[in-house]
Design a protein around this motif. Structure first.
Motif, PDB file in Angstrom:
ATOM      1  N   ARG A   8       2.683  -3.660   5.294  1.00  0.00           N
ATOM      2  CA  ARG A   8       2.154  -2.560   4.495  1.00  0.00           C
ATOM      3  C   ARG A   8       1.411  -1.554   5.372  1.00  0.00           C
ATOM      4  O   ARG A   8       1.481  -0.352   5.156  1.00  0.00           O
ATOM      5  CB  ARG A   8       1.197  -3.102   3.417  1.00  0.00           C
ATOM      6  CG  ARG A   8       0.780  -2.056   2.395  1.00  0.00           C
ATOM      7  CD  ARG A   8       1.978  -1.696   1.558  1.00  0.00           C
ATOM      8  NE  ARG A   8       1.695  -0.756   0.474  1.00  0.00           N
ATOM      9  CZ  ARG A   8       2.067   0.519   0.489  1.00  0.00           C
ATOM     10  NH1 ARG A   8       2.655   1.026   1.551  1.00  0.00           N
ATOM     11  NH2 ARG A   8       1.845   1.285  -0.555  1.00  0.00           N
ATOM     12  N   ARG A  59       5.710   5.528   0.332  1.00  0.00           N
ATOM     13  CA  ARG A  59       6.502   4.745  -0.603  1.00  0.00           C
ATOM     14  C   ARG A  59       5.740   3.542  -1.139  1.00  0.00           C
ATOM     15  O   ARG A  59       4.783   3.057  -0.532  1.00  0.00           O
ATOM     16  CB  ARG A  59       7.773   4.258   0.057  1.00  0.00           C
ATOM     17  CG  ARG A  59       7.535   3.213   1.132  1.00  0.00           C
ATOM     18  CD  ARG A  59       8.803   2.501   1.513  1.00  0.00           C
ATOM     19  NE  ARG A  59       9.346   1.781   0.380  1.00  0.00           N
ATOM     20  CZ  ARG A  59      10.448   1.057   0.420  1.00  0.00           C
ATOM     21  NH1 ARG A  59      11.140   0.972   1.527  1.00  0.00           N
ATOM     22  NH2 ARG A  59      10.868   0.404  -0.644  1.00  0.00           N
ATOM     23  N   ARG A  92       2.045  -0.783   8.383  1.00  0.00           N
ATOM     24  CA  ARG A  92       3.022   0.080   9.054  1.00  0.00           C
ATOM     25  C   ARG A  92       3.452   1.210   8.141  1.00  0.00           C
ATOM     26  O   ARG A  92       3.567   2.351   8.566  1.00  0.00           O
ATOM     27  CB  ARG A  92       4.254  -0.732   9.454  1.00  0.00           C
ATOM     28  CG  ARG A  92       4.259  -1.145  10.902  1.00  0.00           C
ATOM     29  CD  ARG A  92       5.615  -1.645  11.341  1.00  0.00           C
ATOM     30  NE  ARG A  92       6.046  -2.840  10.639  1.00  0.00           N
ATOM     31  CZ  ARG A  92       5.563  -4.049  10.873  1.00  0.00           C
ATOM     32  NH1 ARG A  92       4.642  -4.231  11.787  1.00  0.00           N
ATOM     33  NH2 ARG A  92       6.012  -5.082  10.203  1.00  0.00           N
ATOM     34  N   PHE A  93       3.673   0.884   6.873  1.00  0.00           N
ATOM     35  CA  PHE A  93       4.129   1.917   5.939  1.00  0.00           C
ATOM     36  C   PHE A  93       3.005   2.852   5.521  1.00  0.00           C
ATOM     37  O   PHE A  93       3.255   3.865   4.881  1.00  0.00           O
ATOM     38  CB  PHE A  93       4.810   1.273   4.717  1.00  0.00           C
ATOM     39  CG  PHE A  93       6.236   0.946   5.003  1.00  0.00           C
ATOM     40  CD1 PHE A  93       7.216   1.915   4.840  1.00  0.00           C
ATOM     41  CD2 PHE A  93       6.598  -0.289   5.491  1.00  0.00           C
ATOM     42  CE1 PHE A  93       8.531   1.639   5.142  1.00  0.00           C
ATOM     43  CE2 PHE A  93       7.913  -0.569   5.800  1.00  0.00           C
ATOM     44  CZ  PHE A  93       8.883   0.391   5.618  1.00  0.00           C
ATOM     45  N   LEU A  94       1.783   2.484   5.840  1.00  0.00           N
ATOM     46  CA  LEU A  94       0.692   3.427   5.607  1.00  0.00           C
ATOM     47  C   LEU A  94       0.539   4.360   6.807  1.00  0.00           C
ATOM     48  O   LEU A  94      -0.306   5.243   6.797  1.00  0.00           O
ATOM     49  CB  LEU A  94      -0.621   2.682   5.368  1.00  0.00           C
ATOM     50  CG  LEU A  94      -0.755   1.980   4.022  1.00  0.00           C
ATOM     51  CD1 LEU A  94      -2.020   1.134   3.986  1.00  0.00           C
ATOM     52  CD2 LEU A  94      -0.778   2.973   2.883  1.00  0.00           C
ATOM     53  N   GLY A  95       1.344   4.135   7.827  1.00  0.00           N
ATOM     54  CA  GLY A  95       1.321   5.044   8.961  1.00  0.00           C
ATOM     55  C   GLY A  95       0.531   4.538  10.159  1.00  0.00           C
ATOM     56  O   GLY A  95       0.209   5.311  11.051  1.00  0.00           O
ATOM     57  N   TYR A  96       0.213   3.252  10.185  1.00  0.00           N
ATOM     58  CA  TYR A  96      -0.552   2.727  11.324  1.00  0.00           C
ATOM     59  C   TYR A  96       0.372   2.129  12.376  1.00  0.00           C
ATOM     60  O   TYR A  96       1.445   1.624  12.055  1.00  0.00           O
ATOM     61  CB  TYR A  96      -1.528   1.642  10.857  1.00  0.00           C
ATOM     62  CG  TYR A  96      -2.655   2.155  10.018  1.00  0.00           C
ATOM     63  CD1 TYR A  96      -3.742   2.790  10.601  1.00  0.00           C
ATOM     64  CD2 TYR A  96      -2.631   2.008   8.640  1.00  0.00           C
ATOM     65  CE1 TYR A  96      -4.779   3.257   9.831  1.00  0.00           C
ATOM     66  CE2 TYR A  96      -3.670   2.479   7.855  1.00  0.00           C
ATOM     67  CZ  TYR A  96      -4.740   3.097   8.453  1.00  0.00           C
ATOM     68  OH  TYR A  96      -5.765   3.562   7.697  1.00  0.00           O
ATOM     69  N   SER A 149      12.523   5.921   4.088  1.00  0.00           N
ATOM     70  CA  SER A 149      11.152   5.642   4.512  1.00  0.00           C
ATOM     71  C   SER A 149      11.076   5.116   5.940  1.00  0.00           C
ATOM     72  O   SER A 149       9.999   4.862   6.445  1.00  0.00           O
ATOM     73  CB  SER A 149      10.507   4.637   3.556  1.00  0.00           C
ATOM     74  OG  SER A 149      11.222   3.426   3.583  1.00  0.00           O
ATOM     75  N   PRO A 201       8.697   3.858  10.359  1.00  0.00           N
ATOM     76  CA  PRO A 201       7.997   4.040   9.085  1.00  0.00           C
ATOM     77  C   PRO A 201       6.688   4.817   9.226  1.00  0.00           C
ATOM     78  O   PRO A 201       6.403   5.709   8.430  1.00  0.00           O
ATOM     79  CB  PRO A 201       7.719   2.616   8.620  1.00  0.00           C
ATOM     80  CG  PRO A 201       8.736   1.784   9.287  1.00  0.00           C
ATOM     81  CD  PRO A 201       9.089   2.454  10.572  1.00  0.00           C
ATOM     82  N   ALA A 202       5.914   4.481  10.273  1.00  0.00           N
ATOM     83  CA  ALA A 202       4.617   5.134  10.447  1.00  0.00           C
ATOM     84  C   ALA A 202       4.790   6.633  10.672  1.00  0.00           C
ATOM     85  O   ALA A 202       4.016   7.446  10.176  1.00  0.00           O
ATOM     86  CB  ALA A 202       3.865   4.502  11.612  1.00  0.00           C
ATOM     87  N   GLN A 248      12.460   2.271   7.230  1.00  0.00           N
ATOM     88  CA  GLN A 248      12.636   0.828   7.462  1.00  0.00           C
ATOM     89  C   GLN A 248      13.940   0.580   8.215  1.00  0.00           C
ATOM     90  O   GLN A 248      13.990  -0.217   9.126  1.00  0.00           O
ATOM     91  CB  GLN A 248      12.665   0.110   6.114  1.00  0.00           C
ATOM     92  CG  GLN A 248      12.903  -1.376   6.221  1.00  0.00           C
ATOM     93  CD  GLN A 248      11.694  -2.141   5.726  1.00  0.00           C
ATOM     94  OE1 GLN A 248      10.560  -1.728   5.908  1.00  0.00           O
ATOM     95  NE2 GLN A 248      11.922  -3.259   5.094  1.00  0.00           N
TER      96      GLN A 248
END
Lengths: 250, 408
Positions: B195, A84, B197-201, A52, A74-75, A54
């Motif tokens: 979170r 994820r 960041r992991f959503l793509g922002y 993902s 990640p983005a 990280q």
């Protein structure tokens, strides 16, 4: 067999002297539900962190739809269709359930630095949020604060946020951790339902769930994938029994 | 909250009518209150909504103030930038400096973010006296408001309306901003940047932009300030300005939309009234902050909103009743406390010490009464009232608790 949608090739990850992932090879086929199991400390979460974005792998390639995503942020990985969830519930606790999902959905519509439109008028976004709410069965909790949801509801929300970007590949990290038997069954059903038409890679400790949910299972022991196969094949695999299931049965 | 629009309309109406309702000195205070309210709202966007606690917001207030003064001198209130549009210069300067400072400071969060903002503001403050052409040295830079659009801008009324229009406009814009995707993402940044960041922002870019928007409105507030006093001096860059906006916003309630504005206005009013009455008004301000943080951690407005939303088992009238009783008891305690502080302040002052001769302690005049400092009377009076007030509060609290228990 079609080309893998996600493919790990000779992936290695070390933190200083500690070699967490050693030469891992894994192919995930489009549309399958693929589980990764292994004893504690085998490196399952690290594997997810590598996929993902990280962490960047120390060596090796990670291919998503044929392009190498190793070392991407990640983005960027998310934008390429891999989303994820997290082992620890990872939501926006101080805002409503609706807002949680809206934040997740907005990205798909490229709404990031937009300050000239009102969120109330983003019809498609709001409609998608409503649809997601129905799918994760949280419609009646839409305007509760996320922090006020029960544990399993928060896990459902977490899965809903993972779904929001409409990803091809979903990584779920121990979605049933800490759940009661009923909650586990409920969540397993939910996962089956929402991953229809997508590819799922899941880490889970509940063997009952893993063997009934997954099309294929990979076993990770001390950073190596020691076996990959259908649930029947894994059950019959001597190395797996020795390394993992033997312990579990005892 | 169905009365909110009505309440808002009423407030605006009162604000518009204010020049005919209050004295000139009070109207001057009202200008200060509006500026403090806008500044606190700008800070509230960053701290309350995006969760980024800046300790250096004086820098953006300050650059806005200086930019407006320089623009006033350069354009003379005519041409491209007539006097009513000068706050735009402050806003633009705030925006640009906010983009720069935000880029560096939002690379970190939490304590580290706060430290970077503090360091950048102190850097500017230390640099300012040496840059005489920009900041004017000790004397500062002064200017004159020129007439424009048929308005003189010489009278206090004109300045008041100029400030009022800009403040209301900016607060309105901040409200609309909070309803946009970027404004909503500020909440995401506060709640869980990981979170996001992991959503793509891109959380760094989001943080930088929100920082810049906050700095922009701080710049407008700064411009209004320098237009009001027709000057700017590098004292506007001092850290106590940064601190005051933090305290004001938290007292009002940094997470509710109008909380910072009300905190800023109330505390400025408090300062205006008390600084004439007592030398230790800063002490009172500090005590208020500590008490609010201890007993009303959501801030005054935050707590009010919470009470209105969930009046509890007693219902609205019951809550109102106990609140009034608590306030009355607190007023008694506060009077006792203020009496003691004022008495001590006079007792310990150098002037009083100089008056003491050969063991004779002259009387101290307080609240138009002479008190013998060595007698029990003043001390007993102060401590007695303070104790009585606290005892009353405890009593009210016990009664409420007992009633709740009886219901349960």
């Amino acid at each position: 067999m079609s080309d893998p949608i996600l493919s790990l090739q000779n992936v290695h990850k070390s933190f200083g002297e500690a070699h967490i992932i050693r030469d891992a090879n894994l192919d995930v086929i489009p549309g399958e539900r693929h589980a990764v199991i292994g004893p504690n400390g085998a490196g399952k979460s690290t594997l997810f962190h590598l996929c993902s974005g990280q962490f960047a792998p120390s060596e090796g390639k990670i291919l998503l739809n044929g392009t190498n995503i190793a070392g991407l942020k990640p983005a960027e990985v998310n934008r390429r269709g891999l989303a994820r969830s997290f082992q620890i519930t990872n939501i926006f606790p101080g805002v409503s359930v609706f807002e949680n999902l809206r934040l997740a959905v907005m990205r798909k519509h490229n709404l990031q630095f937009v300050f000239w439109r009102s969120v109330a008028r983003l019809r498609r976004v709001n409609a998608e949020v409503d649809e997601l709410l129905t799918r994760i069965r949280l419609s009646d909790r839409a305007y509760s604060l996320a922090s006020q949801l029960s544990y399993s509801e928060q896990r459902s929300l977490e899965i809903g946020m993972t779904l929001a970007s409409d990803p091809q590949v979903i990584l779920l990290d121990e979605p049933m951790a800490g759940m009661s038997h009923e909650e586990t069954n409920y969540t397993a059903g939910l996962i089956r339902e929402i991953t229809e038409g997508r590819t799922l890679l899941i880490v889970e400790h509940d063997m009952g769930v893993v063997f009934s949910l997954a099309h294929r299972i990979s076993v990770l022991v001390y950073g190596e994938i020691v076996a990959t196969g259908t649930p029947e094949e894994i059950r019959g695999n001597a190395r797996v029994k020795e390394a993992y299931l033997g312990e579990e049965a005892a | 909250m169905k009365y909110a629009p009505l309440l808002l309309l009423l407030t605006v109406a009162v604000l518009v009518a204010l020049p005919w309702l209050v004295s000139g000195s009070m109207l001057n205070a009202a200008v200060q209150m509006l500026i403090a309210a806008l500044f606190a709202m700008a800070f509230g966007l960053l701290c309350g909504q995006a969760g980024l606690l800046s300790f250096g917001h004086a820098a953006y207030f300050g650059v806005g103030a200086f930019a407006a003064v320089h623009a006033m001198n350069a354009f003379g209130g005519e041409g491209l930038l007539p006097t009513p549009l000068l706050p735009l210069v402050g806003g633009a300067t705030g925006l640009v400096s906010g983009l720069l400072a935000g880029y560096f400071s939002t690379k970190r969060t939490g304590v580290y973010f706060a430290m970077i903002t503090l360091a950048l503001a102190e850097l500017l403050h230390a640099l300012a006296p040496h840059l005489k052409t920009v900041f004017g040295g000790e004397a500062g830079v002064s200017s004159f408001r020129m007439p424009a659009w048929g308005i003189g801008f010489g009278s206090l009324n004109d300045v008041y309306f100029l400030t009022l229009v800009w403040t209301l406009l900016c607060i309105g814009l901040l409200y609309l901003f909070s309803k946009t995707p970027l404004g909503r993402l500020a909440l995401g940044l506060r709640e869980n940047a990981h979170r996001l960041r992991f959503l793509g922002y891109n959380t760094h870019a989001l943080g930088t932009l929100i920082f810049a928007v906050s700095a922009m409105f701080a710049g407008v507030a700064g411009a209004l300030q320098s237009m009001n006093i027709e000057a700017a001096n590098y004292v506007v860059l001092e850290s106590h300005i940064s601190t005051a906006v933090v305290l004001n916003s938290f007292i009002g309630g940094v997470r509710v939309f109008l909380g910072p504005a009300i905190g800023g206005a109330v505390m400025t009013f408090f300062g205006h009234v008390t600084s004439d009455l007592t030398r230790v008004w800063l002490l009172y301000q500090g005590i208020i902050f500590v008490l609010v943080m201890m007993f009303l951690p959501r801030g005054i407005v935050g707590e009010l909103v919470e009470r209105l939303r969930s009046p509890g088992s007693e219902g609205f009238a019951g809550t109102l009743g106990t609140t009034l009783m608590r306030l009355a008891s607190l007023a008694v305690a506060a009077f006792g406390g203020v009496f003691l502080v004022e008495f001590l302040q006079r007792f310990l002052s150098a002037e009083y010490r100089a008056g003491v001769q050969e063991g004779i302690w002259p009387n101290i005049t307080l609240f138009s009464h002479d008190w013998a400092p060595l007698s029990v009377l003043p001390w007993g009076f102060g401590f007695g009232l303070f104790g009585l007030g606290i005892a009353l509060v405890v009593m009210v609290n016990r009664r409420v608790a007992a009633r709740k228990e009886a219901q349960a």
